[in-house]
Design a protein around this motif. Structure first.
Motif, mmCIF file in Angstrom:
data_model
loop_
_atom_site.group_PDB
_atom_site.id
_atom_site.type_symbol
_atom_site.label_atom_id
_atom_site.label_comp_id
_atom_site.label_asym_id
_atom_site.label_seq_id
_atom_site.Cartn_x
_atom_site.Cartn_y
_atom_site.Cartn_z
ATOM 1 N N HIS A 44 -27.747 52.909 58.653
ATOM 2 C CA HIS A 44 -27.456 54.085 59.473
ATOM 3 C C HIS A 44 -28.629 54.464 60.366
ATOM 4 C CE1 HIS A 44 -23.712 54.889 57.379
ATOM 5 N NE2 HIS A 44 -24.339 54.705 56.238
ATOM 6 N N LYS A 97 -23.482 51.485 48.642
ATOM 7 C CA LYS A 97 -23.791 50.791 49.890
ATOM 8 C C LYS A 97 -23.653 51.687 51.118
ATOM 9 C CE LYS A 97 -23.140 45.929 49.308
ATOM 10 N NZ LYS A 97 -22.208 44.819 49.559
ATOM 11 N N ASP A 98 -22.867 52.754 51.007
ATOM 12 C CA ASP A 98 -22.745 53.699 52.112
ATOM 13 C C ASP A 98 -24.076 54.373 52.427
ATOM 14 O OD1 ASP A 98 -20.056 53.168 52.472
ATOM 15 O OD2 ASP A 98 -19.383 54.884 51.298
ATOM 16 N N TYR A 99 -24.994 54.360 51.484
ATOM 17 C CA TYR A 99 -26.296 54.995 51.661
ATOM 18 C C TYR A 99 -27.362 54.018 52.137
ATOM 19 C CZ TYR A 99 -24.105 58.779 49.117
ATOM 20 O OH TYR A 99 -23.266 59.784 48.738
ATOM 21 N N GLY A 114 -26.782 47.315 52.001
ATOM 22 C CA GLY A 114 -25.933 48.453 52.313
ATOM 23 C C GLY A 114 -25.818 48.677 53.807
ATOM 24 N N THR A 115 -25.022 49.660 54.192
ATOM 25 C CA THR A 115 -24.808 50.012 55.584
ATOM 26 C C THR A 115 -26.079 50.588 56.170
ATOM 27 O OG1 THR A 115 -22.523 50.527 55.042
ATOM 28 C CG2 THR A 115 -23.352 51.389 57.124
ATOM 29 N N ASN A 153 -20.171 49.513 45.612
ATOM 30 C CA ASN A 153 -19.411 49.799 46.827
ATOM 31 C C ASN A 153 -19.676 51.220 47.325
ATOM 32 O OD1 ASN A 153 -18.379 47.209 46.764
ATOM 33 N ND2 ASN A 153 -16.401 47.831 45.934
ATOM 34 N N ASP A 154 -19.731 52.189 46.424
ATOM 35 C CA ASP A 154 -20.042 53.565 46.819
ATOM 36 C C ASP A 154 -21.488 53.691 47.289
ATOM 37 O OD1 ASP A 154 -17.484 54.414 46.181
ATOM 38 O OD2 ASP A 154 -18.053 55.246 44.235
#
Length: 135
Positions: free
Chosen positions: A126, A88-90, A123-124, A85-86
């Motif tokens: 960006h 995936k922000d990357y 993941g997300t 979960n942490d």
């Protein structure tokens, strides 16, 4: 067998992130592999370069014919889920098995899935932040 978790994901995912072809290999997905970091690495023919070797997480950089990836094993399911979960922000692509994860670009993750099984998580993204942005 000792299984643990991983921590350096942000920098590693950004390093490994890349664009690859969108592949659908679901027809040839084997049962999800289990085992130690070393046994999983042996399955995909890589010699793990250990980066973290702790009680909760073991993490290694790997490279095989399919490309570069991070392989991590975890002591607990909860630790694994929190890490994913942490991470995936990357961004990045994650091949998830029971108490293990492989992180790489989508082509590498899909190739690994053909050997290790597991489920793919993404993941997300960006990468689109610059489009249409006025400052």
């Amino acid at each position: 067998m000792r299984m643990t978790s991983a921590v350096l994901v942000g920098a590693v995912v950004l390093t490994l992130a890349g664009c690859g072809a969108d592949q659908d290999d679901t027809a040839k997905v084997p049962a999800t592999a289990t085992g130690s970091l070393e046994s999983l690495a042996a399955e995909v023919k890589c010699r793990p370069d250990m980066q973290t070797d702790a009680d909760e997480i073991r993490q290694a950089l790997c490279k095989n014919a399919d490309g570069k990836f991070v392989l991590a094993t975890f002591a607990t399911d909860r630790g694994q889920r929190e890490w994913i979960n942490d991470a995936k922000d990357y961004g990045g692509h994650y091949l998830v098995g029971r108490k293990w994860v492989a992180v790489g670009d989508d082509g590498v993750v899909n190739a690994l899935r053909g050997t290790l099984g597991g489920e793919v998580e993404v993941g997300t993204d960006h990468s689109g932040h610059g489009a249409g942005h006025t400052g």
